[in-house]
Each structure stands twice: as structure tokens, then as C-alpha cells.
Scaffold this motif. Structure first.
Motif, PDB file in Angstrom:
ATOM      1  N   UNK A 192       0.827  -0.993   0.110  1.00 29.58           N
ATOM      2  CA  UNK A 192      -0.031  -0.163  -0.111  1.00 29.58           C
ATOM      3  C   UNK A 192       0.822   1.132  -0.172  1.00 29.58           C
ATOM      4  N   UNK A 193       1.216   1.504  -1.206  1.00 32.14           N
ATOM      5  CA  UNK A 193       2.217   2.977  -1.250  1.00 32.14           C
ATOM      6  C   UNK A 193       1.528   3.389  -2.500  1.00 32.14           C
ATOM      7  N   UNK A 194       1.917   4.845  -2.657  1.00 35.70           N
ATOM      8  CA  UNK A 194       1.412   5.639  -3.932  1.00 35.70           C
ATOM      9  C   UNK A 194       0.019   5.890  -4.003  1.00 35.70           C
ATOM     10  N   UNK A 195      -0.571   6.337  -5.105  1.00 36.81           N
ATOM     11  CA  UNK A 195      -2.080   6.691  -5.211  1.00 36.81           C
ATOM     12  C   UNK A 195      -2.933   5.702  -4.983  1.00 36.81           C
ATOM     13  N   UNK A 196      -3.904   5.914  -4.401  1.00 37.43           N
ATOM     14  CA  UNK A 196      -4.948   4.830  -4.234  1.00 37.43           C
ATOM     15  C   UNK A 196      -5.664   4.594  -5.406  1.00 37.43           C
ATOM     16  N   UNK A 197      -6.188   5.607  -6.024  1.00 34.15           N
ATOM     17  CA  UNK A 197      -6.873   5.452  -7.304  1.00 34.15           C
ATOM     18  C   UNK A 197      -5.704   5.741  -8.607  1.00 34.15           C
ATOM     19  N   UNK A 198      -5.060   4.696  -8.684  1.00 32.56           N
ATOM     20  CA  UNK A 198      -3.870   4.879  -9.396  1.00 32.56           C
ATOM     21  C   UNK A 198      -4.262   4.740 -10.936  1.00 32.56           C
ATOM     22  N   UNK A 199      -5.464   3.899 -11.239  1.00 29.16           N
ATOM     23  CA  UNK A 199      -5.824   3.898 -12.558  1.00 29.16           C
ATOM     24  C   UNK A 199      -7.020   5.099 -12.971  1.00 29.16           C
ATOM     25  N   UNK A 200      -7.110   6.082 -12.249  1.00 29.01           N
ATOM     26  CA  UNK A 200      -7.973   7.227 -12.533  1.00 29.01           C
ATOM     27  C   UNK A 200      -7.557   7.805 -13.657  1.00 29.01           C
ATOM     28  N   UNK A 201      -8.483   8.196 -14.580  1.00 27.56           N
ATOM     29  CA  UNK A 201      -8.304   9.310 -15.805  1.00 27.56           C
ATOM     30  C   UNK A 201      -9.481  10.090 -15.742  1.00 27.56           C
ATOM     31  N   UNK A 202      -9.057  11.304 -16.143  1.00 29.09           N
ATOM     32  CA  UNK A 202     -10.121  12.445 -15.782  1.00 29.09           C
ATOM     33  C   UNK A 202     -11.110  12.198 -17.149  1.00 29.09           C
ATOM     34  N   UNK A 203     -10.534  11.926 -18.277  1.00 29.16           N
ATOM     35  CA  UNK A 203     -11.558  11.655 -19.337  1.00 29.16           C
ATOM     36  C   UNK A 203     -12.643  10.728 -19.376  1.00 29.16           C
ATOM     37  N   UNK A 204     -12.271   9.342 -18.052  1.00 30.08           N
ATOM     38  CA  UNK A 204     -13.127   8.477 -17.925  1.00 30.08           C
ATOM     39  C   UNK A 204     -14.169   9.249 -17.343  1.00 30.08           C
ATOM     40  N   UNK A 205     -14.044  10.005 -16.423  1.00 32.09           N
ATOM     41  CA  UNK A 205     -15.345  10.557 -15.542  1.00 32.09           C
ATOM     42  C   UNK A 205     -15.958  11.539 -16.434  1.00 32.09           C
ATOM     43  N   UNK A 206     -15.292  12.376 -17.475  1.00 25.19           N
ATOM     44  CA  UNK A 206     -16.143  13.199 -18.181  1.00 25.19           C
ATOM     45  C   UNK A 206     -17.087  12.347 -19.297  1.00 25.19           C
ATOM     46  N   UNK A 207     -16.532  11.095 -19.605  1.00 22.72           N
ATOM     47  CA  UNK A 207     -17.398  10.547 -20.589  1.00 22.72           C
ATOM     48  C   UNK A 207     -18.393   9.612 -19.883  1.00 22.72           C
TER      49      UNK A 207
END
Length: 386
Positions: free
Chosen positions: A300-315
Motif C-alpha cells: 500500500x504505497x502511492x496513489x490509491x486510485x492509480x488507474x483514474x483518468x479524468x476523461x473517463x469521468x467526463x465520458x
């Protein structure tokens, strides 16, 4: 710096310029600190001139007067640089006040700006562009900063044109944001004793214009999260925002190092808000932590939502909202509004909600109580015996 100032010698020198004249200037050695730029300098041009070859008695007299004035300035500067020997403590303090007052407030504004990063830095950049436009390209010293000047700037902002669309004025809340950047600078300048009076305290902020804050009711939220979402990651962060009130920017940068567990108390998140740069510690529910647990890696290191991309949210978000049959205009930030509204509606006091949201002022949180009051008013009108 004091040692340099004591040893500095001031020499009056001449420099040939056009039109057969000589420009008088002071030569400092070793160099001294310029009061306006805070940089070391060797020269101070006095804006006094001599005729290189005087043609008549009038020009000779003019030369004598200019030279005497320059020599007086030379003596004054030499005394200022040796003020430890010449002046008492009160006089030294007054000279230092004068030196600071001649400094550039505009440059100080820019130095405060330079400490900012990301989107916040861009807002500061535009705030300074507007301030420079208000000053019409002129500099501004600390001694020239007055309540009247800043009030005039406030009026300027309320009428200023949008730099992207010159046909319209900037939004009131945008003007508020730019004005607050200047107020922050004034507050810092007073704290650092660059301003002798607390000008910031004498200036009212631009009143915020209440914007439409769409949110989901509890029924709508449950309906949405029971509806399949095109992207699993969008479902996860949306639910996490409704359960915690976190902004997208803070969720996107959330790391495992910011998540803590306290025995007999539960899980907490300790993080620095990207928007306000304020350090915040908030407890989160077990249900919220379960969402994080789904993202857990072997280490458990680094970003939690490591696979998050803003364009996925927008779409994905608009499609998901439509699938759930919700006709309101819902953006990701509406989930933060939903959190606050549901908390207040369920009986959580406004001060607790304000702390959980990381608001700097309780006034910001009070907007949500108005929303609840409006809903109560609507409900009161639904029953009629007519």
C-alpha cells in the motif's frame, strides 16, 4: 548587510550623454541593496545634469546649482549608509520604514504569487494581470497603497472585461477570487511590517453571488449507485465523494500514506487540500474505507486510485446519470454538494459539516442550510385541503 552598509563609500560621478550634457550619478562601493528591487546595485542616477561645455553665464550657474544639489544628495546617502554612527535608534527605525515604504508592492504581490502551484497559480496570474491593468502599467510602492486605492480596484474588478471573451464582464465570484488574492497579499505585507497599517482589515470583500448547487437526494443517490456504471473507477470515486465530501482533485491525488487507522476510533484521512492548500484531517466511515480497500495493492504505497483518468469521468458520468433516470445536471462536484446537503438534512450541525468540508468560513457552509430550508418550504406547500 549592516557590515556592507558601514563600509560603503559614495562617490559622485559624471557620465556623458546626448546633447552635450553630463548625467550625475552616485557610485556605491561595495554595492548596496536597491529598496525597490532588493537587488544589489552600484549606481543611483540623480536626474541632475551638467552642461559639458557651458556656453554662457546662465549655463554656468545651472551647472553650479546642479552640482551642489548632487553633492548634498551624496552626503545624505553617505550618512544613511553610516546611520549606525550618525542616527539614534528612533531615527534608524524611521529611516528603515522609509526604505521599506519605497519598495514595490507590485513586485511583492508577484513574489507571493510565485509560491503558488497548479490551478491556484493560474488564478493568481490572472489576478495580477487585472491588477496591472488597473494600475495602467505603473508600479506601486508600499507607501502608495491605501484603502481608497484598493476600494477603487474592487470597483474596477466588478466592471472588468473577461480576458477570454472581451464582450462580457467577469463573473462576480471570479472577481471575488481575484480580489481575495490581493487581500491575502495585503494581510501578509502588514504581518511582515511592510505596510504600517492593516489596510486589509479596512476593506470589505466582494459579496459572493450564490450559485446554483445541484445535488442528489438520498433516494436519487441510492438509485444512482445501484445503476451499472460504464466505468468501475467512476462508480468508486463518485461514491467515495458522496460519503466523504472530497473534491475530485483531492481524490485523484489521495495516497495510502495519507490514510490512517486509530485503534477504537477508525479510519482517518490526513491530506493537504489542493484548492485551499490547507492541511485537513477527517474521519471516514467504514463504508468509505471499503471503497479504498477495493483498490489495495500488495504494497500500500502511492496513489490509491492509480488507474483514474479524468476523461473517463467526463465520458462515463453523463451516461451513468442518464441510465439512472436522473434529469438534473449533475457534475462530479455535485457529489460534494450532495454530501453536505445530506449531512445537514440528517441532523449534523453546521460547524461539524464545515470542518468536514474544510471550509475556511462558516458562511460557505450556510449555503447548504438555505437549500434545506427551501426544500422544507416546498414540502410545506404539497399538502392542501382546497
Amino acid at each position: 548587510m549592516q557590515e556592507i552598509m558601514k563600509k560603503t563609500n559614495v562617490t559622485l560621478r559624471k557620465k556623458k550623454i546626448a546633447n552635450g550634457k553630463l548625467s550625475l550619478y552616485l557610485d556605491f562601493y561595495p554595492p548596496i541593496q536597491n529598496a525597490e528591487t532588493n537587488e544589489l546595485t552600484r549606481r543611483e542616477f540623480l536626474k541632475l545634469y551638467l552642461f559639458d561645455k557651458p556656453k554662457d553665464q546662465l549655463e554656468k550657474i545651472a551647472n553650479t546649482e546642479s552640482l551642489q544639489t548632487a553633492q548634498l544628495i551624496q552626503i545624505r546617502r553617505q550618512n544613511e549608509l553610516r546611520k549606525d554612527d550618525v542616527y539614534n535608534e528612533f531615527e534608524k527605525e524611521q529611516l528603515e520604514i522609509q526604505r521599506i515604504s519605497r519598495g514595490s508592492f507590485l513586485e511583492y504581490f508577484k513574489k507571493i504569487r510565485d509560491k503558488k502551484v497548479g490551478k491556484n497559480r493560474l488564478i493568481w496570474d490572472t489576478a495580477i494581470v487585472h491588477f496591472e491593468a488597473f494600475l495602467k502599467g505603473n508600479d506601486l510602492t508600499f507607501k502608495e497603497v491605501t484603502v481608497t486605492l484598493i476600494e477603487d480596484y474592487k470597483e474596477y474588478l466588478l466592471k472588468a472585461k473577461n480576458r477570454k471573451n472581451n464582450s462580457s464582464t467577469i463573473a462576480r465570484n471570479t472577481a471575488l477570487s481575484y480580489h481575495n488574492k490581493l487581500k491575502t497579499t495585503l494581510k501578509n505585507a502588514y504581518k511582515e511590517q511592510k505596510l504600517r497599517t492593516d489596510i486589509n482589515a479596512g476593506i470589505d470583500s466582494i459579496k459572493e453571488q450564490e450559485s446554483q448547487r445541484n445535488f442528489l437526494t438520498l433516494k436519487e443517490a441510492k438509485k444512482l449507485f445501484s445503476t451499472p456504471c460504464p466505468k468501475r473507477i467512476v462508480h468508486q470515486i463518485s461514491k467515495f465523494s458522496v460519503l466523504t465530501g472530497l473534491r475530485y482533485s483531492d481524490i485523484a491525488k489521495l495516497t495510502w500514506e495519507e490514510i490512517m487507522f486509530i485503534e477504537d476510533d477508525g479510519y482517518y484521512i490526513r491530506f493537504k487540500q489542493k484548492k485551499t492548500e490547507g492541511l485537513q484531517t477527517i474521519p471516514i466511515s467504514n463504508e468509505a474505507y471499503e471503497i479504498l480497500a477495493e483498490k489495495a495493492q500488495p504494497v500500500k504505497t502511492g496513489k490509491v486510485f492509480f488507474d483514474l483518468k479524468k476523461w473517463d469521468v467526463d465520458r462515463a458520468l453523463p451516461v451513468w446519470i442518464a441510465r439512472a433516470g436522473i434529469v438534473k445536471h449533475i457534475t462530479f462536484h455535485c457529489f460534494r454538494h450532495t454530501y453536505a446537503t445530506l449531512q445537514i438534512a440528517s441532523g449534523t450541525d453546521i460547524f461539524t459539516v464545515s470542518k468536514m468540508m474544510g471550509h475556511k468560513s462558516i458562511k460557505t457552509t450556510q449555503i447548504y442550510t438555505k437549500i434545506i430550508d427551501e426544500k422544507k418550504r416546498e414540502a410545506s406547500q404539497r399538502i392542501t385541503l382546497k
